[in-house]
Every structure is written in C-alpha cells, then in structure tokens.
Design a protein around this motif. Sequence first.
Motif, short mmCIF file in Angstrom:
data_model
loop_
_atom_site.label_atom_id
_atom_site.label_comp_id
_atom_site.label_asym_id
_atom_site.label_seq_id
_atom_site.Cartn_x
_atom_site.Cartn_y
_atom_site.Cartn_z
N LEU A 37 0.83 -1.19 0.00
CA LEU A 37 0.00 0.00 0.00
C LEU A 37 0.87 1.25 0.00
O LEU A 37 1.85 1.34 0.73
CB LEU A 37 -0.92 0.01 1.23
N LEU A 38 0.47 2.21 -0.82
CA LEU A 38 1.10 3.52 -0.89
C LEU A 38 0.04 4.55 -0.54
O LEU A 38 -1.04 4.54 -1.13
CB LEU A 38 1.66 3.77 -2.28
N LEU A 39 0.32 5.44 0.43
CA LEU A 39 -0.70 6.39 0.84
C LEU A 39 -0.13 7.77 1.10
O LEU A 39 1.00 7.92 1.57
CB LEU A 39 -1.43 5.89 2.09
N ALA A 40 -0.93 8.76 0.76
CA ALA A 40 -0.63 10.15 1.11
C ALA A 40 -1.35 10.45 2.42
O ALA A 40 -2.55 10.21 2.56
CB ALA A 40 -1.11 11.10 0.01
N ASN A 41 -0.60 11.00 3.36
CA ASN A 41 -1.10 11.21 4.71
C ASN A 41 -1.11 12.69 5.08
O ASN A 41 -0.82 13.06 6.23
CB ASN A 41 -0.25 10.41 5.71
N THR A 42 -1.40 13.54 4.10
CA THR A 42 -1.47 14.99 4.26
C THR A 42 -0.09 15.62 4.50
O THR A 42 0.29 16.56 3.81
CB THR A 42 -2.44 15.40 5.38
N PHE A 43 0.65 15.11 5.48
CA PHE A 43 1.95 15.68 5.82
C PHE A 43 3.13 14.81 5.37
O PHE A 43 4.28 15.19 5.55
CB PHE A 43 2.04 15.90 7.34
N ASP A 44 2.83 13.63 4.81
CA ASP A 44 3.89 12.73 4.38
C ASP A 44 3.31 11.68 3.44
O ASP A 44 2.11 11.60 3.24
CB ASP A 44 4.56 12.05 5.59
N ILE A 45 4.20 10.87 2.88
CA ILE A 45 3.81 9.74 2.04
C ILE A 45 4.44 8.49 2.65
O ILE A 45 5.63 8.48 2.99
CB ILE A 45 4.27 9.93 0.59
N ARG A 46 3.64 7.43 2.81
CA ARG A 46 4.09 6.22 3.48
C ARG A 46 3.80 4.99 2.63
O ARG A 46 3.01 5.04 1.70
CB ARG A 46 3.40 6.06 4.84
N ALA A 283 -2.78 10.59 9.95
CA ALA A 283 -3.41 11.88 10.18
C ALA A 283 -4.68 11.97 9.33
O ALA A 283 -5.79 11.73 9.82
CB ALA A 283 -2.44 13.01 9.86
N TYR A 284 -4.52 12.28 8.06
CA TYR A 284 -5.65 12.34 7.12
C TYR A 284 -5.22 11.62 5.85
O TYR A 284 -4.67 12.24 4.93
CB TYR A 284 -6.04 13.79 6.82
N PRO A 285 -5.45 10.31 5.77
CA PRO A 285 -5.03 9.55 4.58
C PRO A 285 -5.92 9.86 3.38
O PRO A 285 -7.00 9.31 3.22
CB PRO A 285 -5.18 8.09 5.04
N THR A 286 -5.45 10.76 2.54
CA THR A 286 -6.27 11.30 1.45
C THR A 286 -6.09 10.57 0.13
O THR A 286 -6.89 10.78 -0.79
CB THR A 286 -5.95 12.78 1.25
#
Length: 411
Positions: A37-46, A283-286
């Motif tokens: 899984l690749l996700l954008a978390n508002t303040f970072d990418i994980r 935080a906010y996984p967008t």
Amino acid sequence: MVLIWLQIFLLILINGFTPGSSQDSSEDHETSIKPYLLLANTFDIRRLNFDGTDYRFLTAGLSETVALDYDYSTGYMYFSHNDGQTTKISRAPLSSGYPVTDIITTSLGAPDGLAVDWVNRKLFWTDGALNLIEKSNVDGSQRGVLISSGTHKPRGIALDPHADYMYFTDVGDTAPSIQRARMSDGFYRQIIINSGLLRPNGLTIDYEESRLYFGDAHTDKLESCNLDGTNRRVILDRPSTFHPYALSLFHDRLYWSDILQHHIMNADKNTGSSRVRIEGYFAYPTALHVVHPSRQLLESKICLSVCLSVCVSVCFNTDKNTGSSRVRIEGYFAYPTALHVVHPSRQLLENRDWCEANEGLGSCQHVCRNIYNGFVCTCLQGFEPVHDDPNNCQDYVLQLLPFLFSAFIIR
C-alpha cells in the motif's frame, strides 16, 4: 530516531479473518511480486505491506499532500502538495521518496485528484478550485486543459488507458456526479451516475471485472457499477463505513481510507465481508494505492490473445467480450474495421503524421496532436477551447483568478 520508531505501531483489527483466506494472500501467484500500500497522509507519504510489515515513511515534511499516484514501470510516484507558498505537483522515486522534483508549479488551485497514464506517460489531475481537468507529459511539459466546463468541483480521477477513458467525480454541492470522457482529448463525455450522491470523493477501476468502485463521504457508502454506470450496487453502508475518501483494489479485496476515523480498511469487493482495519498513526489519509504491476498492465490480457504476434504497438480493449483495437504509436493509425491489427507490410496500417499533413499546426491555433485516425487541437496553459470552435483557444485565467485564493478547501 529509535524512540520515534518505537512509538509507531501498526494494529490490524480483523473481523471474520480466516488463515489462508484471500486477505492473507498478499503475494500475487502470477508474478510472485508482493503488493503493498502507498498512501498520502497529508503531511507525508508512506508505504506498508498488506500484513503491516515494512511500514515506513517515503517522503516527510510535506503539507496539504492530497493527490497521489505512481508509475510502476518507471519507479516514480507523483503527488500534489504545498510548500507554504506554492501549490505544486512533484515526483519522487517510489522506492526511496527522494529526491523530490517539482513538475508543475504554476496556476494550480486545489489539485485534489491525480492519475498517471502508465501506457502513454501522461499525467492527469483535477482542480476543484479552478473547476478544471488538466493533462501533461509526466515531466510537466505539453500541459493543456481537457475539461473546463460542466463541472463544479472535480476531485477523484481514475484512468483506463487501454480503453482511452478517464473517470472522475464531481463533488460540487449543486450536482454531484461521476463522469467519464476520452483521455486523449476530453471528448465523448458522459455523466454515468448523477443520483444518490452527495460527496463522491474517490474511485478506482477493477480492470479484471470491468467495474468502477466509488466511495461517498456524506452518504457513507461504498458502491460499484459497470463502467457505463449500469448495474449499480452497494458494497458497504453505515455503520460499516464512516467517511471514505480514497479507494484502491487488488484482486478480490477493496481498500479505502477514512480521513475522519484515521485508518485504512479493506473488505471483500463483492460482499463487503471480512473487513480488516489498519491503524498506524494516520493523520488524514487522502490518497491510497495498491502498488503492483497487475494494476498497471502495459497491454490488455484480451489483446494479448487477439493480437499476439501481430500487433506492432500497444493493444487495448474496445469491448471486453467481443474484441480489441490498438493505440497508435506517434503518427500511426489503424483502420477502424480491422479487428486483428497486423504488421504494416500487410497494408492495414499507415504511418502518417496527421498534423504535418495538415500544414504543420493544421487548423489548430495552439497545439496539434496526432490521435487515432486523425488529430486533435489542444490549448496552451492559461487557455481553453472556444465552445463552438474547439480548434481555437481563449484565455480563461482572468475569469478564474478569484478562485485561486481558495486553494485549500475543507473537504
């Protein structure tokens, strides 16, 4: 650093999990490549594996990171963010997250949706502040507007390059909808769903089953339909879902993020059963994607059987059950009646630069591009096609300047 990582935990709460069931099969048996899984978390990418291992930050210190996609074959991820002064679209290596290279740095409002055309190396994004859908090469060049009217706040976007279709959501309060249009030029546009929607944030395509999956953050539903909007059905409803935002899919599992409950979920894509919740200080996984080559096939499986040994370019489906066609390489086209596209020596293909044949730019005011069996005109940055004369362009920036001041809107 050790103390920070000791504080990061990943808790998987499983409802109805059975060892050996589909959610435990994180390795694709066709290629033996493990998805993640690749996700954008508002303040970072994980990134993290399906089982929670290899959970790590790729890119940190970001702000307003809302949109994200990747190109598996080139090993890059693309994302929108704000550095405190400028809204940008940037890219970085998928494996390490660094270095970050800016791709688009001007005339962006709120690029909340982003998608990579992994076949033709193009970048597509929605802009909810400017009410636009734009397109460029993956390096940011050849930027142009595909759709500039008929939307109120475009957001989610998903691509089917083998069929030349893009699917996108409109979350405007007046007429929320899900639409599709041709990727190459924005034409053949259709509203495929315009009822029972309030805030359809995200969507994803099931390429194996030719279905579209979408989530609505206000109706709290996860639904699916055929690619033309028919055969619509609810997969999950409240209280099983709360505020779904981004969606992805892998085989029989549907994945989605919840930006208010701050976790990631997955469940059976057909029944919504066997739900799995992943928590990990989100935080906010967008944005959320399953990274695996099967999600970005360079040629269609149907085309492999129909066009094997005879196609000279990329082959794609025109109809799942009846046949195939092909995407031209630059300057080529295939006769539309040809089902089996053969080598040019058999006289079914013609190598022709349609723009050159029409006196350079042809009748295009700005940019001429070869497409299937002809050419289309596109406009340079800051312009849009004239409504009654799409070969000519008009300035739209001056009309939209007030919206630039509302770049980041509560979602």
